[in-house]
Motif scaffolding. Structure first.
Motif, PDB file in Angstrom:
ATOM      1  N   TYR A 140      -9.183   3.090 -22.202  1.00 20.03           N
ATOM      2  CA  TYR A 140      -7.797   3.523 -21.976  1.00 20.03           C
ATOM      3  C   TYR A 140      -7.714   4.397 -20.721  1.00 20.03           C
ATOM      4  CZ  TYR A 140      -3.525   6.216 -22.594  1.00 20.03           C
ATOM      5  OH  TYR A 140      -2.326   6.837 -22.386  1.00 20.03           O
ATOM      6  N   HIS A 141      -8.621   5.361 -20.586  1.00 18.50           N
ATOM      7  CA  HIS A 141      -8.594   6.254 -19.422  1.00 18.50           C
ATOM      8  C   HIS A 141      -9.004   5.532 -18.142  1.00 18.50           C
ATOM      9  CE1 HIS A 141      -8.174   9.439 -22.419  1.00 18.50           C
ATOM     10  NE2 HIS A 141      -7.673  10.149 -21.416  1.00 18.50           N
ATOM     11  N   PHE A 142      -9.861   4.526 -18.257  1.00 17.79           N
ATOM     12  CA  PHE A 142     -10.187   3.735 -17.067  1.00 17.79           C
ATOM     13  C   PHE A 142      -8.958   2.993 -16.564  1.00 17.79           C
ATOM     14  CE2 PHE A 142     -11.300  -0.460 -15.333  1.00 17.79           C
ATOM     15  CZ  PHE A 142     -11.813  -0.038 -14.123  1.00 17.79           C
ATOM     16  N   LYS A 143      -8.170   2.439 -17.481  1.00 16.12           N
ATOM     17  CA  LYS A 143      -6.956   1.731 -17.081  1.00 16.12           C
ATOM     18  C   LYS A 143      -5.983   2.678 -16.380  1.00 16.12           C
ATOM     19  CE  LYS A 143      -7.207  -1.840 -20.637  1.00 16.12           C
ATOM     20  NZ  LYS A 143      -6.572  -2.393 -21.853  1.00 16.12           N
ATOM     21  N   ILE A 144      -5.876   3.905 -16.871  1.00 18.44           N
ATOM     22  CA  ILE A 144      -5.017   4.912 -16.225  1.00 18.44           C
ATOM     23  C   ILE A 144      -5.550   5.225 -14.828  1.00 18.44           C
ATOM     24  CG2 ILE A 144      -4.308   7.332 -16.302  1.00 18.44           C
ATOM     25  CD1 ILE A 144      -4.182   7.053 -19.361  1.00 18.44           C
ATOM     26  N   PHE A 145      -6.857   5.438 -14.716  1.00 21.21           N
ATOM     27  CA  PHE A 145      -7.479   5.717 -13.419  1.00 21.21           C
ATOM     28  C   PHE A 145      -7.261   4.569 -12.447  1.00 21.21           C
ATOM     29  CE2 PHE A 145     -11.277   4.751 -10.886  1.00 21.21           C
ATOM     30  CZ  PHE A 145     -11.210   5.793  -9.977  1.00 21.21           C
ATOM     31  N   LYS A 146      -7.477   3.355 -12.917  1.00 21.47           N
ATOM     32  CA  LYS A 146      -7.337   2.167 -12.066  1.00 21.47           C
ATOM     33  C   LYS A 146      -5.920   2.063 -11.520  1.00 21.47           C
ATOM     34  CE  LYS A 146      -8.112  -2.867 -12.273  1.00 21.47           C
ATOM     35  NZ  LYS A 146      -6.931  -3.293 -11.594  1.00 21.47           N
ATOM     36  N   ALA A 147      -4.941   2.225 -12.382  1.00 20.71           N
ATOM     37  CA  ALA A 147      -3.543   2.145 -11.938  1.00 20.71           C
ATOM     38  C   ALA A 147      -3.237   3.246 -10.922  1.00 20.71           C
ATOM     39  CB  ALA A 147      -2.614   2.248 -13.145  1.00 20.71           C
ATOM     40  N   LEU A 148      -3.734   4.450 -11.144  1.00 20.47           N
ATOM     41  CA  LEU A 148      -3.483   5.585 -10.250  1.00 20.47           C
ATOM     42  C   LEU A 148      -4.052   5.351  -8.857  1.00 20.47           C
ATOM     43  CD1 LEU A 148      -2.673   8.709  -9.943  1.00 20.47           C
ATOM     44  CD2 LEU A 148      -5.099   9.086 -10.387  1.00 20.47           C
ATOM     45  N   VAL A 149      -5.327   5.013  -8.757  1.00 21.91           N
ATOM     46  CA  VAL A 149      -5.965   4.902  -7.445  1.00 21.91           C
ATOM     47  C   VAL A 149      -5.517   3.652  -6.695  1.00 21.91           C
ATOM     48  CG1 VAL A 149      -7.971   6.290  -8.048  1.00 21.91           C
ATOM     49  CG2 VAL A 149      -8.066   3.829  -8.370  1.00 21.91           C
ATOM     50  N   GLU A 150      -5.240   2.569  -7.397  1.00 18.10           N
ATOM     51  CA  GLU A 150      -4.777   1.366  -6.715  1.00 18.10           C
ATOM     52  C   GLU A 150      -3.362   1.552  -6.174  1.00 18.10           C
ATOM     53  OE1 GLU A 150      -5.422  -1.929  -9.381  1.00 18.10           O
ATOM     54  OE2 GLU A 150      -7.548  -2.060  -8.818  1.00 18.10           O
ATOM     55  N   LYS A 151      -2.534   2.299  -6.893  1.00 16.63           N
ATOM     56  CA  LYS A 151      -1.186   2.569  -6.400  1.00 16.63           C
ATOM     57  C   LYS A 151      -1.246   3.538  -5.219  1.00 16.63           C
ATOM     58  CE  LYS A 151       3.391   3.893  -7.946  1.00 16.63           C
ATOM     59  NZ  LYS A 151       4.194   4.381  -9.063  1.00 16.63           N
ATOM     60  N   GLU A 152      -2.138   4.547  -5.288  1.00 19.48           N
ATOM     61  CA  GLU A 152      -2.288   5.543  -4.224  1.00 19.48           C
ATOM     62  C   GLU A 152      -2.754   4.920  -2.912  1.00 19.48           C
ATOM     63  OE1 GLU A 152      -5.061   8.806  -4.805  1.00 19.48           O
ATOM     64  OE2 GLU A 152      -3.598   9.787  -6.082  1.00 19.48           O
ATOM     65  N   SER A 153      -3.778   4.079  -2.999  1.00 21.15           N
ATOM     66  CA  SER A 153      -4.404   3.547  -1.785  1.00 21.15           C
ATOM     67  C   SER A 153      -3.899   2.168  -1.385  1.00 21.15           C
ATOM     68  CB  SER A 153      -5.919   3.475  -1.986  1.00 21.15           C
ATOM     69  OG  SER A 153      -6.224   2.524  -2.979  1.00 21.15           O
ATOM     70  N   GLU A 154      -3.145   1.542  -2.258  1.00 20.89           N
ATOM     71  CA  GLU A 154      -2.642   0.184  -2.041  1.00 20.89           C
ATOM     72  C   GLU A 154      -3.785  -0.815  -1.844  1.00 20.89           C
ATOM     73  OE1 GLU A 154       0.191   0.488   1.143  1.00 20.89           O
ATOM     74  OE2 GLU A 154       1.632   1.545  -0.121  1.00 20.89           O
ATOM     75  N   LYS A 155      -4.911  -0.569  -2.459  1.00 20.32           N
ATOM     76  CA  LYS A 155      -6.066  -1.474  -2.463  1.00 20.32           C
ATOM     77  C   LYS A 155      -6.527  -1.644  -3.897  1.00 20.32           C
ATOM     78  CE  LYS A 155      -7.693  -0.308   2.102  1.00 20.32           C
ATOM     79  NZ  LYS A 155      -8.826  -0.055   2.948  1.00 20.32           N
ATOM     80  N   ASN A 156      -7.317  -2.671  -4.152  1.00 21.62           N
ATOM     81  CA  ASN A 156      -7.834  -2.925  -5.497  1.00 21.62           C
ATOM     82  C   ASN A 156      -9.283  -2.474  -5.599  1.00 21.62           C
ATOM     83  OD1 ASN A 156      -5.456  -4.130  -6.347  1.00 21.62           O
ATOM     84  ND2 ASN A 156      -6.109  -6.154  -5.680  1.00 21.62           N
ATOM     85  N   ILE A 157      -9.678  -2.072  -6.801  1.00 17.32           N
ATOM     86  CA  ILE A 157     -11.084  -1.757  -7.064  1.00 17.32           C
ATOM     87  C   ILE A 157     -11.854  -3.073  -7.048  1.00 17.32           C
ATOM     88  CG2 ILE A 157     -12.719  -0.916  -8.779  1.00 17.32           C
ATOM     89  CD1 ILE A 157     -10.597   1.033  -9.737  1.00 17.32           C
ATOM     90  N   LYS A 158     -12.923  -3.107  -6.256  1.00 15.75           N
ATOM     91  CA  LYS A 158     -13.705  -4.335  -6.156  1.00 15.75           C
ATOM     92  C   LYS A 158     -14.909  -4.332  -7.084  1.00 15.75           C
ATOM     93  CE  LYS A 158     -12.232  -5.599  -1.614  1.00 15.75           C
ATOM     94  NZ  LYS A 158     -12.449  -5.544  -0.209  1.00 15.75           N
ATOM     95  N   CYS A 159     -15.544  -3.169  -7.252  1.00 13.96           N
ATOM     96  CA  CYS A 159     -16.761  -3.109  -8.063  1.00 13.96           C
ATOM     97  C   CYS A 159     -16.829  -1.775  -8.789  1.00 13.96           C
ATOM     98  CB  CYS A 159     -17.986  -3.294  -7.157  1.00 13.96           C
ATOM     99  SG  CYS A 159     -19.537  -3.299  -8.050  1.00 13.96           S
ATOM    100  N   LEU A 160     -17.163  -1.820 -10.073  1.00 10.08           N
ATOM    101  CA  LEU A 160     -17.347  -0.612 -10.875  1.00 10.08           C
ATOM    102  C   LEU A 160     -18.803  -0.572 -11.309  1.00 10.08           C
ATOM    103  CD1 LEU A 160     -16.050   1.820 -12.401  1.00 10.08           C
ATOM    104  CD2 LEU A 160     -15.838   0.275 -14.351  1.00 10.08           C
ATOM    105  N   ARG A 161     -19.513   0.469 -10.928  1.00  5.19           N
ATOM    106  CA  ARG A 161     -20.927   0.603 -11.281  1.00  5.19           C
ATOM    107  C   ARG A 161     -21.063   1.660 -12.370  1.00  5.19           C
ATOM    108  NH1 ARG A 161     -25.027   1.558  -6.575  1.00  5.19           N
ATOM    109  NH2 ARG A 161     -24.723  -0.676  -6.367  1.00  5.19           N
TER     110      ARG A 161
END
Length: 170
Positions: A140-161
């Motif tokens: 749940y918190h990853f989904k919140i983080f993903k939405a936040l940073v992708e909206k901020e930077s206008e880029k998508n997360i490519k890889c999660l390690r």
């Protein structure tokens, strides 16, 4: 592995050994090495303690601290060292995100949080931290983080390690 954390040894000629009276045993010309092997490669300081405190009947005084056991050395060499520098670095924001979950932490926070999850962008080294009450809140918190940073930077997360802990699986 059998009961009581003991291992069984099987041999093709097991019945021949039983008939002839043979058994598996450790042999060595050096007395210190013999006892070292008999006690499952116990270090020589431990063998000295067994002798000094008279914990083993018949154990002679051993002077083998300078003996090098190749089996012990091989047993301690389990993996290659971790490289000091990464072989690959991200060249853009959100190309690689590192994540880990820590906890449970005692005592809990005033709001009942026992875990924290962090995200670090490999390119910018920017970090985010989230406090979690349960380990199951990770996705749940990853989904919140993903939405936040992708909206901020206008880029998508490519890889999660991650450390493959399974926190993101449901």
């Amino acid at each position: 592995m059998a009961t009581n954390r003991m291992f069984t040894i099987t041999s093709e000629s097991n019945t021949e050994r039983e008939q002839s009276g043979e058994c598996l045993q450790a042999t060595s010309n050096e007395l210190s090495m013999l006892w070292h092997q008999r006690y499952g490669h116990l270090n020589f300081k431990g063998l000295k303690t067994l002798h000094d405190k008279k914990m083993v009947i018949g154990l002679p005084e051993l002077k083998g601290e300078t003996i090098v056991c190749t089996d012990c050395l091989n047993g301690k060499q389990t993996r290659n060292p971790i490289p000091k520098q990464s072989n690959w670095r991200a060249v853009a924001v959100l190309e690689l995100i590192h994540s880990d979950l820590c906890g449970p932490i005692s005592p809990t926070s005033n709001t009942g949080k026992r875990y924290f999850m962090c995200f670090i962008d490999d390119f910018s080294r920017k970090g985010w931290a989230y406090l979690l009450a349960n380990k199951s809140d990770t996705l749940y918190h990853f989904k919140i983080f993903k939405a936040l940073v992708e909206k901020e930077s206008e880029k998508n997360i490519k890889c999660l390690r991650t450390d493959r802990g399974g926190e993101y699986l449901r």
